[in-house]
Structure formats: C-alpha cells, structure tokens
Design a protein around this motif. Sequence first.
Motif, short mmCIF file in Angstrom:
data_model
loop_
_atom_site.label_atom_id
_atom_site.label_comp_id
_atom_site.label_asym_id
_atom_site.label_seq_id
_atom_site.Cartn_x
_atom_site.Cartn_y
_atom_site.Cartn_z
N ALA A 32 0.83 -1.21 0.00
CA ALA A 32 0.00 0.00 0.00
C ALA A 32 0.86 1.26 0.00
CB ALA A 32 -0.93 0.00 1.21
N ALA A 33 2.05 1.17 0.60
CA ALA A 33 2.95 2.32 0.65
C ALA A 33 3.62 2.58 -0.70
CB ALA A 33 4.01 2.11 1.73
N PHE A 34 3.69 1.52 -1.54
CA PHE A 34 4.32 1.65 -2.87
C PHE A 34 3.35 1.09 -3.92
CE2 PHE A 34 7.76 1.29 0.22
CZ PHE A 34 8.57 2.37 -0.12
N PRO A 35 2.24 1.81 -4.19
CA PRO A 35 1.20 1.29 -5.08
C PRO A 35 1.66 1.08 -6.52
CG PRO A 35 0.80 3.60 -4.56
CD PRO A 35 1.91 3.15 -3.67
N ASP A 36 2.70 1.78 -6.96
CA ASP A 36 3.17 1.64 -8.34
C ASP A 36 4.25 0.57 -8.49
OD1 ASP A 36 1.47 3.72 -9.17
OD2 ASP A 36 2.96 5.24 -8.62
N LEU A 37 4.57 -0.07 -7.37
CA LEU A 37 5.63 -1.08 -7.38
C LEU A 37 5.00 -2.48 -7.35
CD1 LEU A 37 8.78 -1.03 -7.22
CD2 LEU A 37 8.54 -1.40 -4.77
N VAL A 38 5.53 -3.40 -8.12
CA VAL A 38 5.06 -4.78 -8.10
C VAL A 38 5.98 -5.57 -7.15
CG1 VAL A 38 4.66 -6.89 -9.41
CG2 VAL A 38 4.17 -4.66 -10.45
N ILE A 39 5.40 -6.05 -6.05
CA ILE A 39 6.17 -6.82 -5.06
C ILE A 39 5.67 -8.26 -5.09
CG2 ILE A 39 6.84 -7.02 -2.63
CD1 ILE A 39 6.16 -4.07 -2.28
N THR A 40 6.53 -9.17 -5.47
CA THR A 40 6.15 -10.59 -5.53
C THR A 40 7.08 -11.39 -4.63
OG1 THR A 40 7.55 -10.90 -7.49
CG2 THR A 40 5.22 -10.43 -7.86
N THR A 41 6.53 -12.45 -4.04
CA THR A 41 7.32 -13.30 -3.16
C THR A 41 7.16 -14.76 -3.56
OG1 THR A 41 5.51 -13.58 -1.55
CG2 THR A 41 6.96 -11.69 -1.24
N ARG A 42 8.22 -15.49 -3.41
CA ARG A 42 8.19 -16.94 -3.63
C ARG A 42 9.19 -17.57 -2.68
NH1 ARG A 42 8.36 -19.53 -9.54
NH2 ARG A 42 6.26 -18.64 -9.46
N GLY A 43 8.67 -18.23 -1.64
CA GLY A 43 9.55 -18.80 -0.62
C GLY A 43 10.35 -17.71 0.07
N SER A 44 11.67 -17.82 0.01
CA SER A 44 12.54 -16.84 0.67
C SER A 44 13.04 -15.78 -0.31
CB SER A 44 13.74 -17.55 1.31
OG SER A 44 14.49 -18.23 0.33
N ILE A 45 12.42 -15.68 -1.49
CA ILE A 45 12.82 -14.70 -2.50
C ILE A 45 11.76 -13.61 -2.62
CG2 ILE A 45 13.39 -14.32 -4.93
CD1 ILE A 45 15.48 -15.95 -3.47
N VAL A 46 12.20 -12.34 -2.61
CA VAL A 46 11.31 -11.19 -2.80
C VAL A 46 11.80 -10.42 -4.03
CG1 VAL A 46 10.36 -9.08 -1.80
CG2 VAL A 46 10.97 -10.99 -0.31
N LYS A 47 10.87 -10.14 -4.95
CA LYS A 47 11.22 -9.40 -6.16
C LYS A 47 10.47 -8.08 -6.19
CE LYS A 47 10.01 -10.90 -10.32
NZ LYS A 47 10.04 -11.72 -11.57
N LEU A 48 11.21 -6.99 -6.41
CA LEU A 48 10.64 -5.65 -6.50
C LEU A 48 10.79 -5.15 -7.93
CD1 LEU A 48 12.44 -4.21 -3.32
CD2 LEU A 48 10.17 -5.27 -3.40
N SER A 49 9.66 -4.83 -8.58
CA SER A 49 9.70 -4.37 -9.97
C SER A 49 8.96 -3.04 -10.08
CB SER A 49 9.05 -5.40 -10.90
OG SER A 49 9.68 -6.66 -10.78
N GLY A 50 9.62 -2.03 -10.63
CA GLY A 50 9.02 -0.72 -10.79
C GLY A 50 10.08 0.33 -11.02
N ASN A 51 9.72 1.60 -10.83
CA ASN A 51 10.74 2.62 -11.05
C ASN A 51 11.83 2.53 -9.99
OD1 ASN A 51 10.43 4.73 -8.84
ND2 ASN A 51 8.33 4.72 -9.62
N LYS A 52 13.02 3.02 -10.37
CA LYS A 52 14.21 2.81 -9.55
C LYS A 52 14.07 3.39 -8.15
CE LYS A 52 19.23 3.31 -9.73
NZ LYS A 52 20.39 3.81 -10.53
N LYS A 53 13.49 4.58 -8.03
CA LYS A 53 13.37 5.23 -6.72
C LYS A 53 12.50 4.41 -5.78
CE LYS A 53 12.06 9.59 -4.51
NZ LYS A 53 11.52 10.95 -4.72
N ASP A 54 11.31 3.95 -6.27
CA ASP A 54 10.42 3.15 -5.43
C ASP A 54 11.08 1.82 -5.05
OD1 ASP A 54 8.45 5.02 -5.33
OD2 ASP A 54 7.09 4.03 -6.74
N SER A 55 11.76 1.21 -6.01
CA SER A 55 12.42 -0.07 -5.75
C SER A 55 13.47 0.06 -4.65
CB SER A 55 13.07 -0.61 -7.03
OG SER A 55 12.10 -0.86 -8.02
#
Length: 323
Positions: A32-55
Amino acid sequence: MEKNSEIILKLDGVEPLDLFGINDAKLNVLKAAFPDLVITTRGSIVKLSGNKKDSQNAKAKIEMMLRIINKHDNLTLQAVQELVGGGNPIQGKLGKNGKTIVHGRDGRVIKAKTKNQKRLVDSSTDNDIVFAIGPAGTGKTYVAVAMAVKALRNRLVKKIILTRPAVEAGESLGFLPGDMKDKVDPYLRPLYDALDDLIHPERLKQFITNRVIEVAPLAFMRGRTLDNAFVILDEAQNATSVQLKMFLTRLGPNAKCIVTGDLTQIDLPRNQYSGLGKALDLLGGVKGIDIVRMSKDDVVRHRLVKKIIEAYENEFKKRQEEE
C-alpha cells in the motif's frame, strides 16, 4: 522518464511468515505504501519491480524490517506501519526508557519495573558475576533471562546457558514418567517459560536445537568450561557448597553470570546444607562480583504474594533466632 528496475532480495535466516505476517498483513502494508511497485514473493525470494526510486525505497524498508526481526526476534504490524510512515520503530521504543532490556516476542517492551530490578540490570552490565537474592515473585529469573537474551542479540555472547539444581520439592524424580530429559524438564520449566515470553517459538526451537540456548541441570555443568556465554544459575539455594564452587569455577574469561536464589526456600534434604549463604559471605567483597538483594517491595505478582512472603519471612526470622 525514469527506467524501471528489478531488485531481488533473499531472506537468509528469516521465516517469510515472520517478515510478511499472517495472510500477508505486513506485506500488504508495504504494498500500500508503494502502489506503483510490483512486489512478488516466492519462498525466501522477494522481487521488487518498478521505477528505480520506489524499488530502492522499498528495498530499504524491507532491510529495516529484517534488522528489527534479527534484533528483537519479532516484527509487529504496528512497527511496519511506523516504518513505512517514515518513523524509526527501533529508535523510538528504545529511546523512551533507559531501563528497557529487550523486546519480547510480541514486540512489547521488557523493562525493569522496580528499583532493585533496575539495580540488577545495571549490576549485570558492570560485573561479570551477580548474585540476585530475594523471595519468589521479584522477577529475579525473568530479568536475568532477559539480560541473557539481550547479550545474545547484541552478539556480546555466542550462547546462553540456563541451569538449576534438579532438587525435589516434595516429589521424587524416580517416580516421574519418561527418560532422564522427561524427568528433569519439569524442574527447568520456569526457565523455559521466561524464554517462551522473550523469543519467537520457531526461533527458540532453532536456538535449542543448535545449542545456542542450552537448558540443563546443574550436575551437567561438571567438567565443562563455560565461555563466550551468558550463564544463569537459578534456584541456587538448592545447591550445596561443593556444587556452587564447581559451577562458579566453570566460567571462562568471556562469560557473564547471574546466580539467583531465595534463602527462605531451601528444598535440600535434611542431611545437606545450602551453599548459597556461604558463597555470599566468601565472595561479597570480590571485585567483579556483586550482590543484589531483593525484597517483598520488588514483588510483581499478585498483590497477596507480598503478604504471603512477609508471613514466611517473619517465621523464618523467628526460627533463626531460636537456633
């Protein structure tokens, strides 16, 4: 236009459930704090996709969340909300009270509540061996365990060793069911209870399995060198002079120790004598060793416990005078 970036984080040594919460409650606060960022998780891996500043900002928040878990063994939803709102939950909670010891597994502040509990905290910081003497309900064991957990979290020691004499208070070990561990564990239960309140169950289980935290009867200390450890001897009034000497001479050069006891609750057989009183007389003036004496005024249990302790103290003094 700023280019999109992708950041991949690996959660080493942290359970995803601890970080993201039940039903991803804490993860949803972050999303909710980064609505333009795509945050996905799989097990112990977290992936952040979006503009560089938000990431980069989201990465910094997650790293702070991981530091909170590593420092306090817990991350509350409120802490995440404070964090994404620009606050510093670690600094805020520790800065308000100089006598805060640690944070419990639910994030609540564990602090010294009475004058002598505060003195025990200060004395344990300044001395390598501290005797905490006083009646039941004064928080001797709880404060000692909290100090040990704090030392472990701050990497001042590599392990915690908690021990008690396995002395029978009206019951016999031989009649208890199970193997030796099953027979001994009931005597060590108060130590486990304190640990349960301070460390998340999964982390505690891991610590015990890896022997980072060891809970064992006093007899198991013989022949060992206890170094790089915070060592607690609980119920020391039920140790003989030989046992106390054996225990205290186990300490290595980088060890801390708190010995707790109540001279009015000795459960030793009639043909054995407590070594605690003698140890206090012999070691009270030694540099690096301190004695903190607690009283009924330090009781933090039910209000009637003070009255009960007072009654037994009067009887104890009367018996000593008669002898």
